[in-house]
Design a protein around this motif. Structure first.
Motif, PDB file in Angstrom:
ATOM      1  N   ASN A 223       0.820  -1.201   0.000  1.00  0.00           N
ATOM      2  CA  ASN A 223       0.000   0.000   0.000  1.00  0.00           C
ATOM      3  C   ASN A 223       0.858   1.256   0.000  1.00  0.00           C
ATOM      4  O   ASN A 223       1.703   1.420   0.864  1.00  0.00           O
ATOM      5  CB  ASN A 223      -0.882  -0.024   1.259  1.00  0.00           C
ATOM      6  CG  ASN A 223      -1.991   1.004   1.203  1.00  0.00           C
ATOM      7  OD1 ASN A 223      -2.373   1.444   0.129  1.00  0.00           O
ATOM      8  ND2 ASN A 223      -2.490   1.372   2.363  1.00  0.00           N
ATOM      9  N   PRO A 224       0.687   2.140  -0.964  1.00  0.00           N
ATOM     10  CA  PRO A 224       1.440   3.396  -0.963  1.00  0.00           C
ATOM     11  C   PRO A 224       1.146   4.185   0.312  1.00  0.00           C
ATOM     12  O   PRO A 224      -0.013   4.348   0.691  1.00  0.00           O
ATOM     13  CB  PRO A 224       0.905   4.134  -2.192  1.00  0.00           C
ATOM     14  CG  PRO A 224       0.307   3.073  -3.050  1.00  0.00           C
ATOM     15  CD  PRO A 224      -0.220   2.038  -2.101  1.00  0.00           C
ATOM     16  N   PRO A 225       2.141   4.672   1.006  1.00  0.00           N
ATOM     17  CA  PRO A 225       1.928   5.405   2.261  1.00  0.00           C
ATOM     18  C   PRO A 225       1.477   6.838   1.963  1.00  0.00           C
ATOM     19  O   PRO A 225       2.277   7.764   1.925  1.00  0.00           O
ATOM     20  CB  PRO A 225       3.305   5.373   2.915  1.00  0.00           C
ATOM     21  CG  PRO A 225       4.263   5.317   1.755  1.00  0.00           C
ATOM     22  CD  PRO A 225       3.566   4.535   0.684  1.00  0.00           C
TER      23      PRO A 225
ATOM     24  N   ASN B 118       4.084  12.308 -11.138  1.00  0.00           N
ATOM     25  CA  ASN B 118       3.701  10.909 -11.369  1.00  0.00           C
ATOM     26  C   ASN B 118       4.761   9.957 -10.840  1.00  0.00           C
ATOM     27  O   ASN B 118       5.074   8.943 -11.441  1.00  0.00           O
ATOM     28  CB  ASN B 118       3.450  10.649 -12.866  1.00  0.00           C
ATOM     29  CG  ASN B 118       2.706   9.347 -13.082  1.00  0.00           C
ATOM     30  OD1 ASN B 118       1.943   8.938 -12.218  1.00  0.00           O
ATOM     31  ND2 ASN B 118       2.936   8.716 -14.204  1.00  0.00           N
ATOM     32  N   THR B 119       5.313  10.323  -9.689  1.00  0.00           N
ATOM     33  CA  THR B 119       6.387   9.504  -9.121  1.00  0.00           C
ATOM     34  C   THR B 119       5.855   8.558  -8.057  1.00  0.00           C
ATOM     35  O   THR B 119       6.189   7.395  -8.024  1.00  0.00           O
ATOM     36  CB  THR B 119       7.466  10.407  -8.497  1.00  0.00           C
ATOM     37  OG1 THR B 119       7.984  11.237  -9.526  1.00  0.00           O
ATOM     38  CG2 THR B 119       8.598   9.590  -7.911  1.00  0.00           C
ATOM     39  N   LEU B 120       4.996   9.076  -7.181  1.00  0.00           N
ATOM     40  CA  LEU B 120       4.467   8.260  -6.104  1.00  0.00           C
ATOM     41  C   LEU B 120       2.989   7.980  -6.342  1.00  0.00           C
ATOM     42  O   LEU B 120       2.229   8.890  -6.662  1.00  0.00           O
ATOM     43  CB  LEU B 120       4.641   8.967  -4.759  1.00  0.00           C
ATOM     44  CG  LEU B 120       6.074   9.325  -4.392  1.00  0.00           C
ATOM     45  CD1 LEU B 120       6.109   9.950  -3.003  1.00  0.00           C
ATOM     46  CD2 LEU B 120       6.959   8.092  -4.423  1.00  0.00           C
ATOM     47  N   PRO B 121       2.567   6.718  -6.189  1.00  0.00           N
ATOM     48  CA  PRO B 121       1.164   6.383  -6.414  1.00  0.00           C
ATOM     49  C   PRO B 121       0.266   6.909  -5.297  1.00  0.00           C
ATOM     50  O   PRO B 121       0.724   7.189  -4.206  1.00  0.00           O
ATOM     51  CB  PRO B 121       1.170   4.847  -6.433  1.00  0.00           C
ATOM     52  CG  PRO B 121       2.348   4.479  -5.601  1.00  0.00           C
ATOM     53  CD  PRO B 121       3.378   5.558  -5.820  1.00  0.00           C
TER      54      PRO B 121
ATOM     55  N   ILE C  83       8.821   9.156   5.904  1.00  0.00           N
ATOM     56  CA  ILE C  83       8.688  10.461   5.241  1.00  0.00           C
ATOM     57  C   ILE C  83       9.985  10.821   4.533  1.00  0.00           C
ATOM     58  O   ILE C  83       9.981  11.291   3.390  1.00  0.00           O
ATOM     59  CB  ILE C  83       8.324  11.548   6.271  1.00  0.00           C
ATOM     60  CG1 ILE C  83       6.891  11.342   6.776  1.00  0.00           C
ATOM     61  CG2 ILE C  83       8.473  12.943   5.660  1.00  0.00           C
ATOM     62  CD1 ILE C  83       6.514  12.221   7.953  1.00  0.00           C
ATOM     63  N   GLU C  84      11.107  10.584   5.193  1.00  0.00           N
ATOM     64  CA  GLU C  84      12.399  10.929   4.589  1.00  0.00           C
ATOM     65  C   GLU C  84      12.714  10.034   3.393  1.00  0.00           C
ATOM     66  O   GLU C  84      13.321  10.487   2.421  1.00  0.00           O
ATOM     67  CB  GLU C  84      13.512  10.848   5.633  1.00  0.00           C
ATOM     68  CG  GLU C  84      13.397  11.862   6.764  1.00  0.00           C
ATOM     69  CD  GLU C  84      13.433  13.307   6.277  1.00  0.00           C
ATOM     70  OE1 GLU C  84      13.972  13.560   5.164  1.00  0.00           O
ATOM     71  OE2 GLU C  84      12.937  14.186   6.984  1.00  0.00           O
ATOM     72  N   TYR C  85      12.314   8.769   3.437  1.00  0.00           N
ATOM     73  CA  TYR C  85      12.492   7.899   2.262  1.00  0.00           C
ATOM     74  C   TYR C  85      11.705   8.445   1.078  1.00  0.00           C
ATOM     75  O   TYR C  85      12.212   8.544  -0.044  1.00  0.00           O
ATOM     76  CB  TYR C  85      12.026   6.477   2.571  1.00  0.00           C
ATOM     77  CG  TYR C  85      12.833   5.739   3.610  1.00  0.00           C
ATOM     78  CD1 TYR C  85      14.198   5.966   3.779  1.00  0.00           C
ATOM     79  CD2 TYR C  85      12.233   4.789   4.438  1.00  0.00           C
ATOM     80  CE1 TYR C  85      14.927   5.285   4.734  1.00  0.00           C
ATOM     81  CE2 TYR C  85      12.956   4.098   5.388  1.00  0.00           C
ATOM     82  CZ  TYR C  85      14.294   4.352   5.545  1.00  0.00           C
ATOM     83  OH  TYR C  85      15.021   3.676   6.490  1.00  0.00           O
TER      84      TYR C  85
ATOM     85  N   PRO D  75       7.640   3.592  -3.145  1.00  0.00           N
ATOM     86  CA  PRO D  75       7.683   3.309  -1.708  1.00  0.00           C
ATOM     87  C   PRO D  75       6.402   2.624  -1.235  1.00  0.00           C
ATOM     88  O   PRO D  75       5.297   3.010  -1.624  1.00  0.00           O
ATOM     89  CB  PRO D  75       7.801   4.702  -1.092  1.00  0.00           C
ATOM     90  CG  PRO D  75       7.042   5.578  -2.032  1.00  0.00           C
ATOM     91  CD  PRO D  75       7.222   4.986  -3.416  1.00  0.00           C
ATOM     92  N   TYR D  76       6.551   1.613  -0.393  1.00  0.00           N
ATOM     93  CA  TYR D  76       5.406   0.920   0.174  1.00  0.00           C
ATOM     94  C   TYR D  76       5.629   0.717   1.672  1.00  0.00           C
ATOM     95  O   TYR D  76       6.726   0.360   2.101  1.00  0.00           O
ATOM     96  CB  TYR D  76       5.193  -0.443  -0.492  1.00  0.00           C
ATOM     97  CG  TYR D  76       4.821  -0.347  -1.954  1.00  0.00           C
ATOM     98  CD1 TYR D  76       3.559   0.094  -2.333  1.00  0.00           C
ATOM     99  CD2 TYR D  76       5.729  -0.702  -2.945  1.00  0.00           C
ATOM    100  CE1 TYR D  76       3.214   0.191  -3.675  1.00  0.00           C
ATOM    101  CE2 TYR D  76       5.389  -0.612  -4.289  1.00  0.00           C
ATOM    102  CZ  TYR D  76       4.125  -0.161  -4.650  1.00  0.00           C
ATOM    103  OH  TYR D  76       3.788  -0.063  -5.966  1.00  0.00           O
ATOM    104  N   ALA D  77       4.567   0.945   2.438  1.00  0.00           N
ATOM    105  CA  ALA D  77       4.649   0.801   3.890  1.00  0.00           C
ATOM    106  C   ALA D  77       4.003  -0.504   4.335  1.00  0.00           C
ATOM    107  O   ALA D  77       2.970  -0.912   3.807  1.00  0.00           O
ATOM    108  CB  ALA D  77       3.958   1.980   4.566  1.00  0.00           C
TER     109      ALA D  77
END
Length: 484
Positions: free
Chosen positions: A114-116, A176-179, A204-206, A219-221
């Motif tokens: 899941n995208p954070p 269009n970088t993060l979903p 957040i920093e990632y 990134p996925y959390a």
């Protein structure tokens, strides 16, 4: 071929880490996992409880396929610099599809990656610093709040001003970088609490580093299971690394009766006290090791158990004599070291006569103030110990020079992954891949980063060799660990 990455310290590797790696492969369908791991010193400014090679062995046994070392300048730095170094290394490999990290946020779901959303939006605000954010930040600083508190106030204000869906759609439409998560929700009543939790701070920093680099890594959390990051209570089979360290680094009472491991709480454990409460509970070595095997995968527990019984686990106080020497040697130049501004340098100089009578942990406690936290002091002293200057840290994290894109050193890999995965890394990487340290001869900023890694490892290995009565091994003689 799908390649995932994890940024970690594994200090030490425990059941929660194994759960995360298993989920990435078995449930989310990734073929390989690359771990970027801190070397012998950690982000909190402390030496790791066991060295990077033993921790690499644990990671590979626990499900990782390839372990790369995060250079010491980033590994010992604040969350922003820690993330900058690790994400830029992964981006430099040019073959990583996704970055997974633990999170305390409620907008995560273990049923699917899941995208954070909340963390991603917070990252976008911090990166772009819109006018309203800067206004609230300035007002808060003028009111006397420290920078961290002021930043959190400004960030919370920004997130409270928008519904998360609307803000996210605008924030990422152009890049269009993060979903964007379809069911993301912004819980404004406890935003500051959510965002200040340790895993979320790093998350957040990632995300911010991924945006800054315009990286294709997604990134996925993964929702954290078990106790919280700083919780030292131990209940059940999931406990944080700090709880495991607390368990192992206490001196047990050899004559204590056996206890039920299921109710073990390190906060209720009392060791080496001159006056003991009538309600104090003591634990013997068997109790501690029994609890260890419940919290840590078997291979990792065997390594830790051996080090524990040999009294070879590393503690910050093992470096006290070296720290005293560095304080005496560098007293007039403390300001040049990372995380040591003028005010803190003056405080250290003023208190040096009393600090020289204290172990490292006692020094940190004496120096700590409202403005300078335990972790900040610990990092400053570690930078002093390892000769890490603020000037170099600024150079190595300057996005305009890209000095941080230097190399990827292999600490170890699984033999069954060495063909496909290593081939993909070698074919795509934009940065040197180091398998034999003695063959790597960088220049300029890259040389400074690499030499700092070698020095940090030698300082650590010198202490570890003496404590375990083993032979000191120079870093240039090391080769990657291969797990069959």
């Amino acid at each position: 071929m799908k390649i995932a990455a994890v940024i970690a310290e594994y200090n030490p590797f425990h059941n929660g880490h194994a759960y995360q790696l298993r989920l990435i492969k078995e449930q989310y369908g990734y073929d390989y996992i690359i771990v970027v791991m801190s070397g012998d010193f950690t982000q909190r400014g402390e030496p790791a409880i066991i060295d990077k090679y033993a921790r690499t062995q644990m990671a590979l046994s626990g499900g990782a396929d390839l372990v790369l070392e995060l250079p010491a300048y980033y590994a010992c730095a604040s969350a922003e610099y820690f993330a900058t170094g690790a994400v830029s290394l992964l981006d430099g490999l040019s073959c990583v599809d996704a970055l997974f990290f633990g999170s305390e946020s409620e907008d995560t779901d273990t049923s699917c990656p899941n995208p954070p959303a909340l963390l991603s939006h917070a990252a976008s605000i911090l990166l772009k610093e819109p006018p309203e954010y800067r206004r609230v930040l300035s007002d808060s600083l003028r009111q006397g709040h420290n920078y961290a508190a002021a930043r959190m106030e400004a960030l919370t204000a920004m997130l409270n001003d928008y519904t998360l869906q609307t803000a996210l759609a605008g924030a990422y439409a152009e890049q269009n970088t993060l979903p964007v998560s379809d069911n993301a929700k912004c819980c404004s009543h406890n935003l500051s609490t959510i965002l200040s939790l340790p895993n979320n701070t790093l998350g957040i920093e990632y995300c911010k580093s991924i945006l800054r680099l315009n990286s294709t890594i997604k990134p996925y959390a993964i929702k954290r299971v078990g106790s919280s990051y700083h919780d030292t209570d131990i209940n059940g089979s999931y406990a944080g690394a700090e709880a495991v360290r607390t368990l192992l680094l206490r001196q047990p009472c050899p004559d204590a009766p056996a206890q039920d491991p299921s109710v073990f709480s390190s906060k209720s454990t009392v060791f080496n006290t001159s006056s003991v409460s009538s309600t104090a509970v003591f634990y013997n070595t068997d109790d501690i090791l029994s609890r260890l095997y419940a919290l840590v995968p078997t291979d990792a527990a065997q390594t830790l158990s051996g080090q524990y019984q040999a009294h070879a686990l590393i503690h910050p106080d093992d470096f006290s004599s070296l720290m005293h020497y560095r304080l005496l040697l560098e007293s007039s130049r403390l300001e040049q070291y990372a995380d040591c501004p003028q005010e803190l340098a003056n405080r250290i100089r003023t208190l040096t006569p009393s600090l020289l009578d204290l172990p490292v942990t006692g020094m940190i406690g004496t120096l700590k103030t409202k403005a300078y936290t335990h972790t900040r002091i610990s990092r400053a002293l570690t930078h002093l110990l390892l000769n890490m200057t603020g000037e170099n840290l600024s150079l190595f994290t300057n996005q305009h020079t890209h000095a941080y894109l230097t190399h990827a050193r292999i600490l170890g890999f699984r033999k069954d992954s060495c063909g496909t995965l290593l081939s993909a890394v070698k074919e795509n990487t934009r940065i040197p891949l180091i398998t034999k340290p003695s063959d790597y001869h960088p220049a300029g900023a890259a040389a400074a980063i690499y030499e700092a890694d070698l020095f940090a490892s030698h300082i650590y290995q010198n202490i570890a060799a003496k404590k375990s009565c083993s032979t000191f091994r120079h870093e240039l003689t090391r080769t990657p660990l291969i797990l069959s």
